[in-house]
Design a protein around this motif. Sequence first.
Motif, PDB file in Angstrom:
ATOM      1  N   ARG A   1     -13.193  29.777  -0.425  1.00  0.00           N
ATOM      2  CA  ARG A   1     -13.374  30.908   0.490  1.00  0.00           C
ATOM      3  C   ARG A   1     -13.474  30.371   1.913  1.00  0.00           C
ATOM      4  N   LYS A   2     -13.503  31.288   2.874  1.00  0.00           N
ATOM      5  CA  LYS A   2     -13.577  30.871   4.270  1.00  0.00           C
ATOM      6  C   LYS A   2     -14.897  30.184   4.583  1.00  0.00           C
ATOM      7  N   THR A   3     -15.905  30.413   3.777  1.00  0.00           N
ATOM      8  CA  THR A   3     -17.232  29.864   4.035  1.00  0.00           C
ATOM      9  C   THR A   3     -17.584  28.696   3.133  1.00  0.00           C
ATOM     10  N   ASP A   4     -16.659  28.275   2.260  1.00  0.00           N
ATOM     11  CA  ASP A   4     -16.951  27.212   1.295  1.00  0.00           C
ATOM     12  C   ASP A   4     -15.939  26.071   1.427  1.00  0.00           C
ATOM     13  N   GLN A   5     -16.409  24.868   1.155  1.00  0.00           N
ATOM     14  CA  GLN A   5     -15.522  23.717   1.075  1.00  0.00           C
ATOM     15  C   GLN A   5     -16.057  22.736   0.042  1.00  0.00           C
ATOM     16  N   MET A   6     -15.151  22.245  -0.820  1.00  0.00           N
ATOM     17  CA  MET A   6     -15.496  21.249  -1.824  1.00  0.00           C
ATOM     18  C   MET A   6     -14.646  20.006  -1.606  1.00  0.00           C
ATOM     19  N   ASP A   7     -15.279  18.840  -1.652  1.00  0.00           N
ATOM     20  CA  ASP A   7     -14.573  17.572  -1.488  1.00  0.00           C
ATOM     21  C   ASP A   7     -14.892  16.668  -2.672  1.00  0.00           C
ATOM     22  N   PHE A   8     -13.840  16.059  -3.221  1.00  0.00           N
ATOM     23  CA  PHE A   8     -14.013  15.120  -4.325  1.00  0.00           C
ATOM     24  C   PHE A   8     -13.322  13.812  -3.960  1.00  0.00           C
ATOM     25  N   PHE A   9     -13.995  12.703  -4.281  1.00  0.00           N
ATOM     26  CA  PHE A   9     -13.466  11.383  -3.965  1.00  0.00           C
ATOM     27  C   PHE A   9     -13.672  10.459  -5.162  1.00  0.00           C
ATOM     28  N   TYR A  10     -12.620   9.677  -5.477  1.00  0.00           N
ATOM     29  CA  TYR A  10     -12.723   8.671  -6.532  1.00  0.00           C
ATOM     30  C   TYR A  10     -12.028   7.394  -6.065  1.00  0.00           C
ATOM     31  N   ARG A  11     -12.657   6.269  -6.367  1.00  0.00           N
ATOM     32  CA  ARG A  11     -12.072   4.982  -6.011  1.00  0.00           C
ATOM     33  C   ARG A  11     -12.270   3.981  -7.143  1.00  0.00           C
ATOM     34  N   TYR A  12     -11.211   3.244  -7.428  1.00  0.00           N
ATOM     35  CA  TYR A  12     -11.264   2.202  -8.466  1.00  0.00           C
ATOM     36  C   TYR A  12     -10.863   0.876  -7.841  1.00  0.00           C
ATOM     37  N   LYS A  13     -11.673  -0.146  -8.082  1.00  0.00           N
ATOM     38  CA  LYS A  13     -11.377  -1.484  -7.575  1.00  0.00           C
ATOM     39  C   LYS A  13     -11.446  -2.494  -8.709  1.00  0.00           C
TER      40      LYS A  13
ATOM     41  N   PHE B   1       0.849  -1.189   0.000  1.00  0.00           N
ATOM     42  CA  PHE B   1       0.000   0.000   0.000  1.00  0.00           C
ATOM     43  C   PHE B   1       0.886   1.240   0.000  1.00  0.00           C
ATOM     44  N   LEU B   2       0.710   2.099  -0.999  1.00  0.00           N
ATOM     45  CA  LEU B   2       1.469   3.343  -1.120  1.00  0.00           C
ATOM     46  C   LEU B   2       0.513   4.522  -1.103  1.00  0.00           C
ATOM     47  N   ALA B   3       0.765   5.508  -0.238  1.00  0.00           N
ATOM     48  CA  ALA B   3      -0.129   6.655  -0.119  1.00  0.00           C
ATOM     49  C   ALA B   3       0.672   7.939  -0.004  1.00  0.00           C
ATOM     50  N   ILE B   4       0.098   9.009  -0.550  1.00  0.00           N
ATOM     51  CA  ILE B   4       0.715  10.343  -0.511  1.00  0.00           C
ATOM     52  C   ILE B   4      -0.329  11.343  -0.040  1.00  0.00           C
ATOM     53  N   ASP B   5       0.049  12.148   0.930  1.00  0.00           N
ATOM     54  CA  ASP B   5      -0.803  13.215   1.454  1.00  0.00           C
ATOM     55  C   ASP B   5      -0.116  14.533   1.113  1.00  0.00           C
ATOM     56  N   ALA B   6      -0.816  15.439   0.425  1.00  0.00           N
ATOM     57  CA  ALA B   6      -0.175  16.662  -0.044  1.00  0.00           C
ATOM     58  C   ALA B   6      -1.089  17.869   0.130  1.00  0.00           C
ATOM     59  N   LYS B   7      -0.472  18.996   0.453  1.00  0.00           N
ATOM     60  CA  LYS B   7      -1.155  20.291   0.505  1.00  0.00           C
ATOM     61  C   LYS B   7      -0.371  21.275  -0.356  1.00  0.00           C
TER      62      LYS B   7
ATOM     63  N   ILE C   1      -7.222   4.967  -4.861  1.00  0.00           N
ATOM     64  CA  ILE C   1      -8.026   5.973  -4.158  1.00  0.00           C
ATOM     65  C   ILE C   1      -7.452   7.361  -4.423  1.00  0.00           C
ATOM     66  N   PHE C   2      -8.344   8.314  -4.652  1.00  0.00           N
ATOM     67  CA  PHE C   2      -7.936   9.720  -4.748  1.00  0.00           C
ATOM     68  C   PHE C   2      -9.016  10.584  -4.111  1.00  0.00           C
ATOM     69  N   ARG C   3      -8.591  11.511  -3.270  1.00  0.00           N
ATOM     70  CA  ARG C   3      -9.531  12.458  -2.679  1.00  0.00           C
ATOM     71  C   ARG C   3      -8.844  13.794  -2.502  1.00  0.00           C
ATOM     72  N   CYS C   4      -9.609  14.857  -2.640  1.00  0.00           N
ATOM     73  CA  CYS C   4      -9.053  16.189  -2.442  1.00  0.00           C
ATOM     74  C   CYS C   4     -10.123  17.109  -1.850  1.00  0.00           C
ATOM     75  N   SER C   5      -9.663  18.120  -1.123  1.00  0.00           N
ATOM     76  CA  SER C   5     -10.534  19.120  -0.525  1.00  0.00           C
ATOM     77  C   SER C   5     -10.044  20.491  -0.951  1.00  0.00           C
ATOM     78  N   TYR C   6     -10.988  21.323  -1.363  1.00  0.00           N
ATOM     79  CA  TYR C   6     -10.658  22.663  -1.850  1.00  0.00           C
ATOM     80  C   TYR C   6     -11.479  23.680  -1.077  1.00  0.00           C
ATOM     81  N   TYR C   7     -10.811  24.734  -0.592  1.00  0.00           N
ATOM     82  CA  TYR C   7     -11.458  25.776   0.197  1.00  0.00           C
ATOM     83  C   TYR C   7     -11.366  27.103  -0.568  1.00  0.00           C
TER      84      TYR C   7
END
Length: 678
Positions: free
Chosen positions: A502-514, A455-461, A494-500
Amino acid sequence: MKKTLLRRLISLAGLLFITNIAYSQNQNDTIYQYGDEIQQLFENSEGETNKNYDDEIIELHERFAEPLNINTVTKEQLQQFPFLSDLQIEHILSYFYLHGEMKTIYELQLVEDMDIQTIRYLSAFFKALPVVHNKSFPTLEELYKKGRSEVFSRVDIPFYRSAGYVDKYRGTPYYHSLRYAYRYHDNVFAGFSAEKDMGETFFASPNKKGYDSYSIYFLVKDAGPLKTLAVGDYRLSFGQGLVVSNDFLMGKTAYITTLNRRGNNIYKHSSTDEQHFFRGVAASIALNKNLLLSTFFSYRLLDGTVNEGKLTSIHSSGLHRSQKEIDDRNSFGLLFMGSNINYSADKWQVGTTGIYYHFNHPYAPTQRKYNRYALQGSSFYNIGIDYSYRFKKFSIVGEEAIGKHGVATTNRIRYNLSQDYNIILFHRYYAHNYWAYFAHTLSESSTVQNENGWFLAIDAKPWHKLSCFAAIDLISFPWCRYRVSKPSRAIDGIFRCSYYPRKTDQMDFFYRYKHKERDVSNTKGADIRPTYQHSFRYKYSYLPTPAVRLSTVADYRLFRQQGFSTEKGYQLTGSVAYSLRDKPLQCILQGSYFNVDSYDTKVYIAERSVLYNSYIPSFQGTGIHLSFRFQYKLNTRWLFITHCGHTRYYNQESIGTGADKIDSSFRTDMKIQVKYRI
C-alpha cells in the motif's frame, strides 16, 4: 504554441497524479527515506564498507537545504546523485533540448525512463525556476550578503568510565567538535572543523592550542574556465578508482545505478574525518567544452610507528589518547601530486590519471606471509586510463592502471533492457603485487590487490509494487590473504527485494550467502577449511498517519566452518518516529534485542543520530540496545538535537577489553548538537 500548452496541461495532470501517489510525502520524508536506504545498504554490506560517509551525509543535507535549479543543471551535477542512471541523465538533458524549461519539478514524469521513486528523490534536491541568462560569477558584495553560514557544535557525554582513564588516557572522556560552513549557491564553499575525541586533551599538553584536529577548506566552482579550485583540505575521485579515490562506496549490496562510478571530481572535505582527504591545492580547468585538465598537490603529516628510521605501520584511527598514540602522531610526511586530463563527448569519455607520492620515511611493514607483496618503500606512482561509452541501451565503463609494481583493470558492461530491467557484468583483476595506496574501488578487501572476480547483477521491477536485485560474485585470490594461508576462492550471492503493498507500507527482504576458505584458529595455517555464511534481513515500515512512522527489523545470521558447530546470531529492532509538519518537533524511539554467538555472526543496528554522523554500531553477545532522538527547531536559526543510547548485556559482567574495558554490564551515552544559522 498549442504543443507547449498541451505539454503544460499534461505536466499539471502528472503533478496531481504524483502528488496523490506520494501519500502527502514532504521533502523531509523523502530525504529520510533516502537516508534510510543508505543505512540499510551499509547494514547489508556486513562491514565491507570501511570508510565513514560523513562527507556524503553533509553533501546530502546541503543539497536538501539549497536545491539546485533543474533548468540549469549540468551533466556533472546530475552525476553526483547515485540513484540516477546514465540513461536517465541523458534523457533529462535531452528533454530540455527538445522542450525547454520545466515549469514544475514533477514535469520529470514526462522524461523517458523516469520512475516515481527517482522523481521523489529528485524533488528533494531540485526545484524548477526560470533560467537567468548571462549570469556572472558573484561579486564580493553578493558573497557577503547572500551567502549562507552555519555553525555546528556537538558534545558526546559517556555515563561510564573505561579502564584507560585510570592510568593510560591523558584527556577527558568527552567528545567535542565545532564546525563552520559557508556556502553561496553552488559556486563558493568555505569552512573549518575542529575535533577532540574521547580521551584526548583539550587546551592541555600536547594540545595546548585547543582541539586535537583542525581542518580548513575553500572551494570555488564554475568561475569561467576555472571549473574547480580547492585550497586547504579536499577529496578526489578520478576514473574507476584504480589510481585515486576518496569516494564512499556502498559495496556489492547497492543497486546497479550506484555500482557505476562516474565523473572526475575535486570535492571539499568538510567533515571531521581525519584520514580520507588531501591537504594542499587542487584545480580543474576547462581547456575547451570537451577537454578538462585537473592538477593537484598535497602534503600531510600522518600517524604511524617509526623504528630506526623506518615506518613500520600506519595508523588511521586519528586517536591521540595514550602516550604511545601521542608519540606516533604526525610521525611521517606524505607528499602527493598528480594530474588528470579528461575528454568528454556526448556518448563517450576517455581520461588518464597519473600520481606520484613519497613517504619521508621508507615504509617497511612487518613481514607476514599474507602481506609479502604489500606496498613497501619510499616513492611510488600510479597511472591509469579510464573510459566510458554508451550505445543505445548498452554502456561500457572501465579503467586500466599500472603502478611501481603490478597492474589492475576493471571493466563493466551494462544493458538497460527497459525502464524496469537492467543487467550488469563486471570483471576486475587486481594483481597480487599491485601497489596503489590511494586506490578505492569495488573489492573484497580493504586494498585493491590480489583479486580476480566476475560480478553479475540484475535489477528488476516486474511490478510497480515490487523491485528486486540479485547478484553473484565469483572470486579468486592468487596469493595468501589475512587468515588464509594459501591462494583461495570465494562465492558471494546476494538477493534483495522491496514490496509496497500500500502507499503507507513497505517491506524489504535481504539474503546473502558467502562461501570462503579460512585458517582454522591456532593451527598457524596448517589446517585450512571452507566457511559458509548465511545472512537474512526483513524490514517492515508503516505510516499510520503522516506524523508517525513505525518500522520493524529482524536479522538472522549463520556461520559454520567445516568440521565445527554452527554459530548463530539474530536481532529484533522496533522504532517509532514522530514528526509534525507544522510543528518544529521530531522524536524517534528505538529498541533492539540481540543474541549473537560470536564475532562471525555479529549484527549491525542502524539508528538516526545527530546531524552529519554515520552511526551504525555492531553487537555480539546477548542484550538490549535502546536509543532516543529528540530534535527541536526553535526558529529559522536555531536547531537542537539530543541522542541518548543505552546498551545492556545479559551474558557478561564487563564490556570491551584492554583500555576500553568497562567494569559493568551496561553503558549509557548522550550526544548533544546545536546548529545555528547566521
